[in-house]
Write an enzyme that holds these catalytic residues in place. Structure first.
Site, short mmCIF file in Angstrom:
data_model
loop_
_atom_site.label_atom_id
_atom_site.label_comp_id
_atom_site.label_asym_id
_atom_site.label_seq_id
_atom_site.Cartn_x
_atom_site.Cartn_y
_atom_site.Cartn_z
N HIS A 42 -8.87 9.65 3.09
CA HIS A 42 -8.10 8.62 2.40
C HIS A 42 -8.94 9.13 0.82
O HIS A 42 -9.90 9.95 -0.54
CB HIS A 42 -9.23 7.49 2.30
CG HIS A 42 -8.17 6.34 1.46
ND1 HIS A 42 -8.81 5.73 0.32
CD2 HIS A 42 -7.97 4.38 2.36
CE1 HIS A 42 -7.98 4.98 -0.18
NE2 HIS A 42 -7.83 4.18 1.51
N ARG B 217 -0.69 8.95 8.91
CA ARG B 217 -0.91 7.65 9.29
C ARG B 217 -0.59 6.78 8.14
O ARG B 217 -0.80 6.72 7.05
CB ARG B 217 -1.93 7.11 9.96
CG ARG B 217 -2.14 5.71 10.01
CD ARG B 217 -3.50 5.53 10.82
NE ARG B 217 -3.86 5.51 9.91
CZ ARG B 217 -4.88 4.59 8.78
NH1 ARG B 217 -4.81 3.30 8.61
NH2 ARG B 217 -6.33 4.80 7.76
N ARG C 222 -0.77 8.71 1.52
CA ARG C 222 -2.25 9.42 1.61
C ARG C 222 -2.18 11.18 1.08
O ARG C 222 -2.69 11.36 0.25
CB ARG C 222 -3.41 8.94 2.72
CG ARG C 222 -2.89 7.31 2.26
CD ARG C 222 -4.54 6.72 3.07
NE ARG C 222 -3.95 5.97 3.02
CZ ARG C 222 -4.77 4.88 3.71
NH1 ARG C 222 -5.12 5.31 4.95
NH2 ARG C 222 -4.59 3.73 3.42
N GLU D 278 1.05 -1.27 0.01
CA GLU D 278 0.08 0.04 0.01
C GLU D 278 0.59 1.40 0.16
O GLU D 278 2.34 0.97 0.13
CB GLU D 278 -1.17 0.12 0.77
CG GLU D 278 -1.96 -0.88 1.07
CD GLU D 278 -2.76 -0.94 1.99
OE1 GLU D 278 -2.75 -0.64 3.15
OE2 GLU D 278 -3.47 -1.84 2.17
N HIS E 189 -11.32 9.76 6.45
CA HIS E 189 -10.95 8.90 6.69
C HIS E 189 -10.08 8.56 7.89
O HIS E 189 -11.20 7.26 9.12
CB HIS E 189 -9.98 8.21 5.73
CG HIS E 189 -9.68 6.31 6.04
ND1 HIS E 189 -10.79 5.33 5.33
CD2 HIS E 189 -8.61 6.38 6.18
CE1 HIS E 189 -9.73 4.81 5.26
NE2 HIS E 189 -8.90 4.79 5.75
P1 FAD Z 1 -13.74 1.92 16.03
O1 FAD Z 1 -13.32 0.23 14.59
O2 FAD Z 1 -14.27 2.70 15.93
O3 FAD Z 1 -14.41 1.34 16.76
C1 FAD Z 1 -15.24 2.83 18.06
C2 FAD Z 1 -16.44 1.35 18.69
O4 FAD Z 1 -17.22 2.15 19.61
C3 FAD Z 1 -17.78 1.74 17.74
O5 FAD Z 1 -18.15 0.36 18.28
C4 FAD Z 1 -18.75 2.23 18.45
O6 FAD Z 1 -20.06 2.22 18.26
C5 FAD Z 1 -18.52 2.41 19.75
N1 FAD Z 1 -18.45 4.01 20.55
C6 FAD Z 1 -17.79 5.63 19.76
N2 FAD Z 1 -18.89 6.24 21.09
C7 FAD Z 1 -19.18 5.35 21.90
C8 FAD Z 1 -20.23 5.67 23.00
N3 FAD Z 1 -20.38 7.12 23.05
N4 FAD Z 1 -20.66 4.86 23.58
C9 FAD Z 1 -20.37 4.43 23.35
N5 FAD Z 1 -19.52 3.29 22.38
C10 FAD Z 1 -19.17 3.84 21.44
N6 FAD Z 1 -6.63 0.50 9.27
C11 FAD Z 1 -5.54 -0.10 9.22
O7 FAD Z 1 -5.21 -0.55 9.37
N7 FAD Z 1 -5.96 -0.81 7.98
C12 FAD Z 1 -7.20 -0.93 6.90
O8 FAD Z 1 -7.26 -1.84 6.06
C13 FAD Z 1 -8.38 0.16 6.85
N8 FAD Z 1 -8.97 0.26 6.92
C14 FAD Z 1 -9.76 1.47 6.63
C15 FAD Z 1 -11.13 1.18 5.99
C16 FAD Z 1 -12.27 1.77 6.48
C17 FAD Z 1 -13.39 2.12 5.28
C18 FAD Z 1 -12.71 2.61 7.96
C19 FAD Z 1 -13.62 3.15 7.81
C20 FAD Z 1 -10.66 2.67 8.61
C21 FAD Z 1 -9.86 1.76 7.11
N9 FAD Z 1 -9.25 1.50 8.72
C22 FAD Z 1 -7.70 0.74 8.22
C23 FAD Z 1 -8.84 2.20 9.76
C24 FAD Z 1 -9.29 1.63 11.25
O9 FAD Z 1 -9.64 0.38 10.83
C25 FAD Z 1 -9.53 2.32 12.55
O10 FAD Z 1 -8.68 3.18 12.88
C26 FAD Z 1 -9.55 0.89 13.44
O11 FAD Z 1 -10.29 0.21 13.08
C27 FAD Z 1 -10.44 1.93 14.04
O12 FAD Z 1 -10.94 1.02 16.08
P2 FAD Z 1 -11.44 1.37 16.98
O13 FAD Z 1 -10.54 0.28 17.56
O14 FAD Z 1 -10.17 2.10 17.30
O15 FAD Z 1 -12.59 2.35 16.58
C1 SIN Z 2 -7.71 0.77 2.65
O1 SIN Z 2 -7.83 -0.26 2.47
O2 SIN Z 2 -7.05 1.43 1.21
C2 SIN Z 2 -7.38 1.20 3.97
C3 SIN Z 2 -6.24 1.32 4.75
C4 SIN Z 2 -6.38 1.82 6.02
O3 SIN Z 2 -7.05 2.90 6.19
O4 SIN Z 2 -5.14 1.88 6.79
#
Ligand code: FAD
Ligand code: SIN
Length: 537
Positions: A249, A391, A297, A121, A356
């Protein structure tokens, strides 16, 4: 509609974890080795940014690759602001946490000999992204969630919205930013189905509540990403860092008004897809960076912004026709595009940048501790220093895992030293009523997103930031006046929280008088050698 208004309920737990993405789930599993865990999540537990992650998770698994190369790529992307010790440690710990994920049952794609298939990537000098086709996050979320549901020491409460962190402020003490030893005793949480506000007391509280893409009009983030954790931390006077760095993104499928925008993973470019201009369909990335389509990015997103402005179209194209085995390697994307009448093996795909990833966040130390005692932050809500000012792709799932494990281990050492703060009062809803006009909330939200898109997007200026600041102040005043006499609801709190996030982004962007990483301003287009410092609020 709520039926119960003034019922009050209390619960005590060792660990209170807010969020069911990768950070919250993994932390809950690790913390359950040491105590009872209550995991709150505001929606269905399967709904999170994690569940949408496509590309995968970065780690050094090939003999052609090295820790030094991954470290270097991360530092280059972070553009001077990474905390190098954190970078070195996280990248060295990556193979172990990823193997641990596999032990829970997460499957990554392998070749016919059983060797892991590694994708490339943007910003990565080697193929090093482990993936499950183009739905890696869904696989991780599914496996960890199942383990959480089956764990006897973890209680998973879905449909519970954390409203506010409980600190000395709720004991009637005046707490300002200079107050020594601000301590978190738990949270107030709204049970959406009943309207009951719970007082949840914890020895240790962990924010794993993810990012805030919903503050922008176009985002890849699902509706849950409303910056609740950041806003709660701000209200509780925690230290917050580097919020000017919001990652866009480069390649979301261009579909006006589609929320969330559908992502076309960067792994497509790693597999040979090329960005082309919208008029002549000629590749353009080599004009902007020697790494071409695999530049980091921020560079790709700004190049797309420039090219689409030159052409006068709101998108450029991604030419993915040469990607080998498209339907098998990227089935989710293939099916989605086909459902929109676009066959990626035959047609160009219109793409535009979308908000993103929140690079800044609650400032933490090397084990996820925040500036508030007994409060940890892990995952996208935190700022650990791994990403600096930008990032590197696929480093965030990794960061969430490493810090979740560290935070669980660190807090276990002190868990038994903390007891519950029994004199915390219950939430006092007197003087509030249910709103008659929820439309006020949706109008203000729309205005907020539009102004963030117009004035605080990929390219900024002093003038635009000042316009944004004034408008956010007005929305803040109006919304707080409404809140003062309104019974809490998820929609109202999400609006308040997004206003807080917008405030933080604008505030930090106004402080940084240079262009670095994801923050680009027309007034200071160069990097300033003396500004290699975090923006702290
Ligand atoms: P999240 O997975 O967002 O979880 C947050 C949780 O908190 C959710 O369950 C939400 O409902 C809950 N929550 C929020 N506020 C409250 C509240 N007030 N009360 C109770 N619950 C609450 N990263 C990579 O490393 N590789 C990838 O390939 C990649 N692809 C991506 C593709 C997309 C489309 C997106 C959107 C992101 C991508 N990312 C990727 C980024 C990565 O997915 C996220 O940064 C990571 O998953 C965040 O994890 P997290 O557990 O911190 O938050
Ligand atoms: C992607 O698959 O391009 C997202 C990867 C990332 O956000 O880290």
């Amino acid at each position: 509609m709520y039926f119960v208004i003034f019922a009050k309920v209390r619960w005590r737990t060792d660990y209170l974890v807010i969020g069911s993405g990768v950070a919250g789930l993994y932390l809950a599993l690790k913390a359950a080795e040491y105590g009872e865990v209550l995991l709150l999540t505001k929606d269905k537990a399967s709904e999170s940014n994690t569940a949408y992650a496509q590309g995968g998770i970065a780690g050094v698994f090939s003999s052609q690759d090295s820790f030094e190369a991954h470290i270097r790529d991360t530092l280059v992307a972070g553009d001077g602001l990474c905390r190098e010790k954190v970078v070195r440690e996280v990248i060295r710990e990556a193979p172990a946490v990823i193997r641990d994920l596999m032990e829970y049952g997460v499957q990554f794609d392998r070749d016919e000999r059983g060797e892991l298939l590694l994708a490339r990537e943007g910003g990565h000098s080697h193929p090093r992204i482990l993936h499950n086709r183009d739905a890696t996050g869904a696989e991780i979320s599914r496996v960890l969630l199942e383990a959480v549901r089956n764990h006897p020491r973890i209680h998973l409460w879905e449909g519970f919205f954390a409203l506010d962190l409980i600190t000395q402020h709720h004991l009637g003490i005046y707490v300002n930013r200079g107050y020594p030893g601000i301590t978190c005793y738990g949270v107030y949480a709204l049970e959406e189905a009943t309207g009951v506000i719970w007082t949840l007391l914890a020895r240790v509280t962990v924010l794993a509540s993810g990012g805030a893409g919903q503050v922008y009009p176009v985002t890849t983030n699902p509706p849950t990403a409303t910056g609740d954790g950041i806003a709660m931390a701000l209200r509780a006077k925690a230290r917050i860092a580097n919020m000017e760095f919001y990652q866009f993104h480069p390649t979301a499928l261009y579909e006006p008004d589609k929320r969330p925008a559908f992502l076309l993973t960067e792994a497509l470019r790693g597999a040979g897809a090329t960005l082309v201009d919208p008029i002549h369909h000629r590749p353009f990335m080599h004009k902007y960076d020697p790494r071409g389509d695999l530049a980091p990015r921020d560079i790709v997103a700004r190049a797309i912004d420039t090219e689409s402005k030159i052409a006068g179209t709101p998108f450029v194209y991604l030419d993915a026709r040469s990607v080998p085995n498209f339907p098998e390697r990227f089935p989710t994307i293939y099916e989605y595009c086909k459902s929109k009448g676009l066959d990626p093996t035959e047609t160009l795909l219109p793409v535009a940048p979308a908000a993103h990833y929140m690079v800044g966040g609650i400032d933490t130390d090397e084990v996820g501790r925040t500036s508030i005692h007994r409060l940890y932050a892990v995952g996208e809500v935190s700022y650990t220093g791994l990403h600096g000012s930008n990032r590197l792709a696929s480093n965030s799932l990794l960061e969430a895992l490493v810090f979740a494990e560290r935070a669980a281990r660190d807090s276990a050492l002190v868990l038994k030293d903390y007891s519950w703060q029994e004199d915390v009062p219950d939430w006092d809803p007197r003087g509030t009523r249910h709103p008659e006009e929820m439309v006020l909330i949706s109008h203000n939200l729309q205005e907020l997103r539009n102004l963030m898109g117009n004035y605080v997007g990929i390219v900024r200026s002093n003038f635009r930031l000042e316009r944004a600041r004034r408008r956010i102040a007005l929305l803040y005043d109006e919304t707080e006046a409404f809140y003062a006499h309104t019974y809490p609801s998820r929609a109202l709190f999400e609006l308040r929280n997004l206003i807080a996030v917008a405030y933080l982004i604008v505030k930090c962007a106004s402080i940084r008088k240079e262009s670095r990483g994801l923050h680009y301003t027309l007034d200071y287009p160069q990097k300033h050698p003396k500004l290699i410092v975090d923006t702290l609020v």
